[in-house]
Design a protein around this motif. Structure first.
Motif, PDB file in Angstrom:
ATOM      1  N   SER A 229      10.027  -7.251  34.742  1.00  0.00           N
ATOM      2  CA  SER A 229      10.346  -8.119  35.878  1.00  0.00           C
ATOM      3  C   SER A 229       9.647  -7.529  37.106  1.00  0.00           C
ATOM      4  CB  SER A 229      11.856  -8.169  36.090  1.00  0.00           C
ATOM      5  OG  SER A 229      12.328  -6.870  36.350  1.00  0.00           O
ATOM      6  N   PHE A 230       9.632  -8.271  38.217  1.00  0.00           N
ATOM      7  CA  PHE A 230       9.045  -7.731  39.443  1.00  0.00           C
ATOM      8  C   PHE A 230       9.983  -6.634  39.957  1.00  0.00           C
ATOM      9  CE2 PHE A 230       7.080 -11.871  39.161  1.00  0.00           C
ATOM     10  CZ  PHE A 230       5.756 -11.502  39.314  1.00  0.00           C
ATOM     11  N   THR A 231       9.455  -5.430  40.058  1.00  0.00           N
ATOM     12  CA  THR A 231      10.310  -4.289  40.393  1.00  0.00           C
ATOM     13  C   THR A 231       9.747  -3.547  41.592  1.00  0.00           C
ATOM     14  OG1 THR A 231      10.707  -4.050  38.031  1.00  0.00           O
ATOM     15  CG2 THR A 231      11.340  -2.191  39.390  1.00  0.00           C
ATOM     16  N   ASP A 232      10.613  -3.233  42.545  1.00  0.00           N
ATOM     17  CA  ASP A 232      10.179  -2.416  43.675  1.00  0.00           C
ATOM     18  C   ASP A 232      10.124  -0.964  43.198  1.00  0.00           C
ATOM     19  OD1 ASP A 232       9.685  -1.102  45.965  1.00  0.00           O
ATOM     20  OD2 ASP A 232      11.452  -1.801  47.058  1.00  0.00           O
ATOM     21  N   VAL A 233       8.909  -0.482  42.913  1.00  0.00           N
ATOM     22  CA  VAL A 233       8.802   0.845  42.297  1.00  0.00           C
ATOM     23  C   VAL A 233       9.077   1.961  43.294  1.00  0.00           C
ATOM     24  CG1 VAL A 233       7.323   0.144  40.381  1.00  0.00           C
ATOM     25  CG2 VAL A 233       6.288   0.884  42.494  1.00  0.00           C
ATOM     26  N   GLU A 260       6.044   3.424  50.154  1.00  0.00           N
ATOM     27  CA  GLU A 260       5.932   2.085  50.750  1.00  0.00           C
ATOM     28  C   GLU A 260       6.439   1.102  49.716  1.00  0.00           C
ATOM     29  OE1 GLU A 260       1.940   1.160  52.071  1.00  0.00           O
ATOM     30  OE2 GLU A 260       1.630   3.298  52.456  1.00  0.00           O
ATOM     31  N   ARG A 261       6.910  -0.036  50.182  1.00  0.00           N
ATOM     32  CA  ARG A 261       7.352  -1.038  49.208  1.00  0.00           C
ATOM     33  C   ARG A 261       6.154  -1.471  48.370  1.00  0.00           C
ATOM     34  NH1 ARG A 261      12.166  -3.940  49.655  1.00  0.00           N
ATOM     35  NH2 ARG A 261      11.446  -6.033  49.190  1.00  0.00           N
ATOM     36  N   ALA A 262       6.286  -1.360  47.058  1.00  0.00           N
ATOM     37  CA  ALA A 262       5.184  -1.768  46.174  1.00  0.00           C
ATOM     38  C   ALA A 262       5.805  -2.370  44.923  1.00  0.00           C
ATOM     39  CB  ALA A 262       4.330  -0.561  45.821  1.00  0.00           C
ATOM     40  N   PHE A 263       5.362  -3.575  44.585  1.00  0.00           N
ATOM     41  CA  PHE A 263       5.967  -4.239  43.434  1.00  0.00           C
ATOM     42  C   PHE A 263       5.077  -4.121  42.201  1.00  0.00           C
ATOM     43  CE2 PHE A 263       8.428  -5.985  46.800  1.00  0.00           C
ATOM     44  CZ  PHE A 263       9.696  -6.103  46.224  1.00  0.00           C
ATOM     45  N   GLY A 264       5.708  -3.729  41.107  1.00  0.00           N
ATOM     46  CA  GLY A 264       4.995  -3.711  39.830  1.00  0.00           C
ATOM     47  C   GLY A 264       5.713  -4.674  38.893  1.00  0.00           C
ATOM     48  N   TYR A 265       4.937  -5.329  38.041  1.00  0.00           N
ATOM     49  CA  TYR A 265       5.574  -6.196  37.037  1.00  0.00           C
ATOM     50  C   TYR A 265       5.774  -5.333  35.802  1.00  0.00           C
ATOM     51  CZ  TYR A 265       6.730 -10.112  34.111  1.00  0.00           C
ATOM     52  OH  TYR A 265       7.399 -10.963  33.273  1.00  0.00           O
ATOM     53  N   CYS A 266       6.999  -4.837  35.633  1.00  0.00           N
ATOM     54  CA  CYS A 266       7.198  -3.837  34.583  1.00  0.00           C
ATOM     55  C   CYS A 266       8.653  -3.807  34.135  1.00  0.00           C
ATOM     56  CB  CYS A 266       6.812  -2.459  35.109  1.00  0.00           C
ATOM     57  SG  CYS A 266       7.773  -1.962  36.538  1.00  0.00           S
ATOM     58  N   SER A 267       8.858  -3.050  33.062  1.00  0.00           N
ATOM     59  CA  SER A 267      10.222  -2.849  32.594  1.00  0.00           C
ATOM     60  C   SER A 267      10.780  -1.637  33.337  1.00  0.00           C
ATOM     61  CB  SER A 267      10.178  -2.626  31.084  1.00  0.00           C
ATOM     62  OG  SER A 267      11.185  -1.762  30.724  1.00  0.00           O
ATOM     63  N   GLU A 268      11.784  -1.896  34.172  1.00  0.00           N
ATOM     64  CA  GLU A 268      12.296  -0.876  35.087  1.00  0.00           C
ATOM     65  C   GLU A 268      12.737   0.401  34.371  1.00  0.00           C
ATOM     66  OE1 GLU A 268      15.287  -2.420  37.740  1.00  0.00           O
ATOM     67  OE2 GLU A 268      16.156  -0.413  37.883  1.00  0.00           O
ATOM     68  N   GLY A 269      13.495   0.215  33.290  1.00  0.00           N
ATOM     69  CA  GLY A 269      14.041   1.371  32.585  1.00  0.00           C
ATOM     70  C   GLY A 269      12.928   2.239  32.018  1.00  0.00           C
ATOM     71  N   GLU A 270      11.882   1.604  31.489  1.00  0.00           N
ATOM     72  CA  GLU A 270      10.789   2.373  30.883  1.00  0.00           C
ATOM     73  C   GLU A 270      10.025   3.157  31.942  1.00  0.00           C
ATOM     74  OE1 GLU A 270       9.811  -0.322  26.967  1.00  0.00           O
ATOM     75  OE2 GLU A 270       8.417  -0.384  28.628  1.00  0.00           O
ATOM     76  N   SER A 378       1.232  -8.194  38.945  1.00  0.00           N
ATOM     77  CA  SER A 378       1.545  -9.536  38.421  1.00  0.00           C
ATOM     78  C   SER A 378       1.582  -9.492  36.902  1.00  0.00           C
ATOM     79  CB  SER A 378       0.510 -10.537  38.904  1.00  0.00           C
ATOM     80  OG  SER A 378      -0.761  -9.974  38.821  1.00  0.00           O
ATOM     81  N   PRO A 379       2.265 -10.462  36.290  1.00  0.00           N
ATOM     82  CA  PRO A 379       2.331 -10.496  34.823  1.00  0.00           C
ATOM     83  C   PRO A 379       0.933 -10.645  34.227  1.00  0.00           C
ATOM     84  CG  PRO A 379       3.757 -12.156  35.803  1.00  0.00           C
ATOM     85  CD  PRO A 379       2.971 -11.566  36.912  1.00  0.00           C
ATOM     86  N   PRO A 380       0.720 -10.189  32.993  1.00  0.00           N
ATOM     87  CA  PRO A 380      -0.613 -10.157  32.398  1.00  0.00           C
ATOM     88  C   PRO A 380      -1.376 -11.470  32.467  1.00  0.00           C
ATOM     89  CG  PRO A 380       1.012  -9.237  30.911  1.00  0.00           C
ATOM     90  CD  PRO A 380       1.739  -9.696  32.112  1.00  0.00           C
ATOM     91  N   LEU A 381      -0.701 -12.596  32.242  1.00  0.00           N
ATOM     92  CA  LEU A 381      -1.430 -13.867  32.175  1.00  0.00           C
ATOM     93  C   LEU A 381      -1.996 -14.285  33.518  1.00  0.00           C
ATOM     94  CD1 LEU A 381       0.696 -15.998  29.733  1.00  0.00           C
ATOM     95  CD2 LEU A 381      -1.571 -14.991  29.404  1.00  0.00           C
ATOM     96  N   GLU A 382      -1.388 -13.785  34.594  1.00  0.00           N
ATOM     97  CA  GLU A 382      -1.878 -14.182  35.911  1.00  0.00           C
ATOM     98  C   GLU A 382      -3.048 -13.336  36.378  1.00  0.00           C
ATOM     99  OE1 GLU A 382       1.298 -14.372  38.718  1.00  0.00           O
ATOM    100  OE2 GLU A 382       2.561 -15.378  37.251  1.00  0.00           O
ATOM    101  N   GLN A 383      -3.364 -12.257  35.596  1.00  0.00           N
ATOM    102  CA  GLN A 383      -4.479 -11.420  36.027  1.00  0.00           C
ATOM    103  C   GLN A 383      -5.798 -12.142  35.815  1.00  0.00           C
ATOM    104  OE1 GLN A 383      -4.647  -7.642  34.248  1.00  0.00           O
ATOM    105  NE2 GLN A 383      -2.647  -7.041  34.970  1.00  0.00           N
TER     106      GLN A 383
END
Ligand code: ADP
Ligand code: MG
Length: 403
Positions: A229-233, A260-270, A378-383
């Motif tokens: 999901s979009f996660t504030d890393v 700094e606020r930076a969003f990654g599309y990732c699995s937070e727990g991992e 962003s999610p892979p398909l949007e790249q």
């Protein structure tokens, strides 16, 4: 002909006209190749691919939807499988059959064509070739399954090891403020004035908050969702470092987190686990104190947005000779206190989340190591497709250069 037991891999023979089917399957069984005779191809695609050694067909079997069934069967095969098909053709069959046979020749990769009437030795040698090829495929599949299972078991064991370390860290971290809390409550109880009790009480509340913060971060680690999901890393990095505060204090390691606020599309727990692994290694590398710097920022590489997290330490660095082995399973320089799974798993996690793991290290003064995680925003398909195609090319060199 006696029935084959259900768990015996077999050749399937489909020869709808005359007694060919019975004769061929009888001949194969007699020669030691388990074979089953079917009246038609329809339905064969639902069979377990691993139970099929190959198909032996006469060209009449391709009629009335037979070729479609072969197509479906070939398409439904798992990646390891290249199902051998032996097609027995005859110049005397009707033109429709010949057309289907040439279509099959185009579409089926492992097709062996044999002209009828066929000599037994010819059939036997074609069967032997098909059998050997299939055995090889099954061996490759078994090896891949074994590798996959042992990789999964290792990942699980590293996850458990991390959980174990967290429990130990939790006990260790909670212990100090708990002791302080006990002392402060004792002082409150024995205060001679209300003001005195009030100021001890405030200190006690601070220690209480500290304990609940530690517990909160530890629980977050275990409850984080596994799906991307979009996660504030930046929040992730701050939370991961909180788990090490006690150890950092103990080893006199200064810490600086700039996020700094930076969003990654990732699995937070991992990603939390990956960060904990990198921070844990950085702390291990600074036995005699030093400085831990964690920096999070959004970056753009070749027009693609990433969240970049760097974990830098001033430890002794990583010697050049061991660098090629760093990401191998079980490689550790920490003896029995290391598992050698942290970096292997971290790279796996980062790549699984569409990102890249990079590092730089110096063993000469000023020495130290920086690990960087790049996570796409962003999610892979949007790249843009260019980025997906580029693989290890120019974009990644830019990523490495940006470190
Ligand atoms: P472990 O921490 O259990 O040894 P890892 O896979 O996490 O396993 O790390 C493998 C090895 O990489 C470590 O044993 C250490 O030699 C080296 N290493 C990793 N990170 C650092 C670092 N920040 N500084 C120095 N060496 C490191
Ligand atoms: Mg480690």
């Amino acid at each position: 002909m006696s029935e084959l037991a259900a768990n015996v891999p077999r050749f399937v023979v489909v020869a709808p006209l005359g007694r060919d089917g019975d004769l061929i399957s009888g001949f194969l069984n007699g020669a030691g190749f388990p074979a089953e005779n079917l009246q038609q191809l329809r339905g064969v695609e639902t069979r377990d691919g691993a139970m099929l050694l190959g198909l032996i067909l006469t060209d009449e079997a391709l009629q009335r939807g037979g070729l479609d069934a072969v197509r479906r069967l070939v398409r439904s095969q798992p990646v390891w499988s290249d199902l051998p098909v032996i097609l027995l053709t005859s110049s005397s069959t009707e033109p429709g059959c010949a057309a289907l046979a040439s279509q099959a020749r185009i579409e089926v990769r492992s097709l062996i064509l044999l002209d009828r009437p066929i000599r037994k030795e010819m059939l036997l040698s074609a069967i032997q070739v098909a059998f050997n090829a299939r055995q090889k495929q099954l061996q490759v599949r078994d090896a891949a399954v074994k590798q996959f299972q042992s990789d999964e078991a290792l990942k699980k064991s590293e996850h458990l090891a991390v959980a174990g370390r967290l429990v130990a860290t939790l006990a260790h971290e909670v212990n100090n403020p708990l002791e302080a809390l006990g002392n402060l409550l004792f002082l409150v109880e024995n205060s001679s004035t209300l003001d005195e009790a009030h100021s001890f009480g405030q200190l006690a509340i601070r220690e209480f908050h500290r304990i609940s913060e530690i517990v909160d971060h530890t629980l977050k680690f275990h409850r984080a969702p596994a799906h991307p999901s979009f996660t504030d890393v930046s929040e992730l990095a701050m939370s991961a470092v909180t788990l090490f505060r006690g150890k950092l204090r103990e080893r006199q390691i200064r810490e600086r987190v700039t996020a700094e606020r930076a969003f990654g599309y990732c699995s937070e727990g991992e990603i939390r686990q990956a960060l904990v692994n990198l921070i844990g290694n950085a702390v291990d590398a600074m036995k005699d104190g030093g400085s831990l710097r964690i920096h999070v920022m959004p970056v753009s590489v070749d027009g693609v947005e990433y969240a970049r997290m760097t974990v830098a330490d001033t430890g002794g660095g990583i010697r050049k000779e061991i660098r090629p082995q760093l990401f191998r399973q079980f490689f550790t320089t920490k003896g029995s206190s290391g598992t050698g799974l942290g970096l292997w798993l971290t790279r796996d996690i980062v790549e699984r989340n569409g990102g890249k793991l990079r590092f730089r290290s110096r063993t000469e003064t000023p020495c130290g190591t920086v690990f960087a995680i790049y996570l796409p925003s962003s999610p892979p398909l949007e790249q843009p497709k260019a980025v997906q195609d580029r693989g290890q090319g120019a974009g990644l060199q830019r990523v490495a250069a940006a470190m």
